[in-house]
Motif scaffolding. Structure first.
Motif, short mmCIF file in Angstrom:
data_model
loop_
_atom_site.label_atom_id
_atom_site.label_comp_id
_atom_site.label_asym_id
_atom_site.label_seq_id
_atom_site.Cartn_x
_atom_site.Cartn_y
_atom_site.Cartn_z
N SER A 94 -9.28 1.44 1.61
CA SER A 94 -8.50 0.41 2.46
C SER A 94 -8.91 0.80 4.09
CB SER A 94 -6.86 0.93 2.55
OG SER A 94 -6.25 0.61 3.45
N ASP A 139 0.82 -1.29 -0.11
CA ASP A 139 -0.11 -0.12 -0.06
C ASP A 139 0.67 1.38 0.16
OD1 ASP A 139 -2.30 -1.37 -0.03
OD2 ASP A 139 -2.76 -1.59 2.13
N SER A 144 -5.26 6.85 -2.94
CA SER A 144 -4.85 5.53 -3.14
C SER A 144 -5.32 4.71 -1.86
CB SER A 144 -3.25 5.66 -2.85
OG SER A 144 -2.87 6.60 -3.78
N MET A 145 -5.63 5.22 -0.94
CA MET A 145 -6.31 4.51 0.21
C MET A 145 -7.80 4.57 0.36
SD MET A 145 -3.27 3.13 1.51
CE MET A 145 -3.94 2.59 3.02
#
Length: 532
Positions: free
Chosen positions: A449, A411, A445-446
């Protein structure tokens, strides 16, 4: 016939590659090569051999030593009549003295050496040939000469390694880019990089010691391939000639091990040549840049101006070093090719001059490499500028996020990769990257997540993570470039070099002392010969 044509071609190649001076140095007596007069001998010589200093340790020298040792040992052990030993010793001494005289004959084979003995001492001097053969005598001098050449190679390897290690100490805190796959990869200490190069050479030093132990074994007394009915004292012969041990198996002595030795030494020369070539090519990539961070100091044979383009400073020393390494590598292939597809014991890979030239090629490469190291001009500010103009520190973002904030590496790697892609697309350097943009990219990006979409790093931490100097200082693993590890590895490298230097001196002293003892014992017998 093909074998002799191959050798003739190889000799021509050596002449063109190493130059006339290097070729002559292989063949001319050491004293003459140094400009000193060759020792003279009287025609009726029973001159003490110990007084004849300065002769080269070539095949003629070792054939003389073998005959001296044979005379001493066999006369003391009843294999040769002691009453005629002084007269025969005088003949041996005369042949050696004549060979050491200016222009004297220095035959390199038993069958051309023996007639000189017969002329000097009479037919019964061939009593010395009890239980001997040109096979074991030639195998012995080849091992002795290769043993000397290995020590010469070890000495130059030690000298070049010393230059590397001390340069590493001076650049322990010089932070530079390192490259993988030809692309800037990570920041590193230049001293750490140099210690890595030195570590490779130290392995070559280990290989020299290991190979030396196998070369430093006496074949004398094995005759052709299965020994002799004469009860020869092989151990004492080995001690007189400075060998540490025997080649145990008589067939191995001249049929197998004498073919192995040049091939094994060739592998060491190959390793040295490859290392030098790799180092040179790493430097050469800088010469393609308009503003390199490392160059050769101009002048002194290091660089030269292009004949057509005034702005160019061609790295002549680098080109010469690479060429020298290529020559050494070519010569090292010789014993391998010559040993291929021949029956045991054939002479193809055993040529003393060719194998000596091969080792000299490795020595010449190391000398050039030392010159390169001493000529380097390193620009720390320019190196740091290059680091800060690229994203070689990006991996540290992923490392810190995992180490400190327990984010899975993949990640963190994905986030860092997106930062780099955005920066390159918008021509943003690491030190100028907007913290707000970093937070946005992290959130994108997360977003899916479980670890959350807020960048856990503060702006100060984000920027310090991209600092090349801090990255080097914060390395924690053994063998890294951080100051504590650099001090440890520098101390270790210096200790290794000191041990290697001690080993070289001990080996040289062992041979010197053994030959000196042989001189004393032989001279004592020769002194009893009647004077004309």
């Amino acid at each position: 016939m093909r074998r002799y044509r191959w050798r003739e071609t190889t000799v021509k190649f050596i002449l063109s590659s190493l130059g006339a001076a290097a070729w002559l140095a292989l063949h001319a007596p050491a004293a003459v090569a140094q400009g000193a007069p060759a020792p003279q001998a009287s025609a009726s010589s029973a001159t003490p051999i110990a007084a004849m200093a300065g002769q080269p340790r070539d095949p003629f020298f070792w054939l003389g030593e073998i005959n001296k040792a044979t005379l001493v040992i066999n006369s003391e052990q009843g294999l040769l009549d002691p009453s005629i030993a002084p007269r025969l010793a005088a003949g041996v001494a005369k042949v050696i003295a004549d060979g050491n005289a200016s222009g004297g004959k220095r035959p390199a084979s038993v069958i051309t050496f023996e007639p000189l003995l017969i002329k000097a001492a009479g037919e019964d001097v061939t009593l010395l040939h009890a239980g001997r053969s040109s096979q074991d005598m030639h195998a012995t001098y080849r091992s002795a000469i290769l043993r000397d050449k290995l020590l010469e190679l070890a000495e130059q390897l030690h000298a070049t390694s010393m230059v590397l290690v001390e340069l590493a100490a001076r650049h322990e805190r010089t932070i530079v880019p390192n490259y993988t796959n030809g692309v800037a990869a990570q920041p590193n200490s230049y001293g750490h990089y140099l210690l890595g190069q030195a570590a490779g050479l130290m392995r070559d030093a280990d290989r020299i010691r290991e190979t030396y132990a196998r070369v430093d074994r006496s074949p004398m007394g094995t005759t052709v391939l299965n020994g002799t009915s004469w009860p020869l004292d092989r151990q004492r012969m080995a001690r007189y000639l400075g060998f540490e041990a025997l080649v145990d198996n008589a067939y191995d002595a001249s049929q197998i091990s004498s073919m192995d030795q040049p091939v094994e030494v060739a592998s060491i020369v190959t390793s040295v040549a490859l290392r030098a070539g790799n180092f040179v090519e790493d430097l050469m990539t800088q010469y393609a840049q308009p503003r390199p961070w490392i160059l050769l100091e101009e002048g002194g044979g290091n660089t030269y101006v292009s004949s057509a383009m005034p702005q160019k400073r061609n790295p002549g020393l680098l080109n010469d070093t690479r060429s020298e390494a290529s020559t050494a590598l070519t010569l090292a292939l010789g014993p391998v090719v010559q040993t291929h597809n021949i029956t045991p014991g054939m002479s193809d890979p055993k040529d003393v001059k060719q194998n000596s030239a091969m080792v000299d090629g490795g020595i010449a490469t190391l000398k050039r490499w030392s010159r390169v190291l001493k000529a380097l001009v390193i620009r720390p500010e320019r190196a740091l500028e290059e680091l800060n103009s690229d994203w070689t520190a990006s991996q540290e973002l992923a490392d810190v996020l995992m180490r400190k904030y327990r984010l899975p590496f993949r990640d963190g790697h994905h986030f860092a990769s997106e930062v780099v892609s955005y920066a390159k697309a918008n021509d943003i350097k690491p030190l100028d990257f907007p913290y707000a943009e970093a937070r946005r990219i992290y959130a994108e990006s997360m977003k899916d997540s479980k670890y959350g979409a807020d960048l856990p790093m503060s702006e100060q931490e984000f920027r310090s993570t991209l600092d090349p100097v801090a990255i080097v200082d914060n390395r924690a693993t053994s063998g890294g470039p951080q100051p504590a590890e650099m001090q440890r590895m520098l101390a270790q490298a210096r200790a290794h070099l000191a041990a290697q230097d001690g080993w070289i001196k001990a080996r040289r002293a062992h041979i010197r002392d053994a030959l000196a003892q042989l001189d004393r014992d032989f001279d004592a017998i020769a002194a009893k010969a009647p004077r004309p």
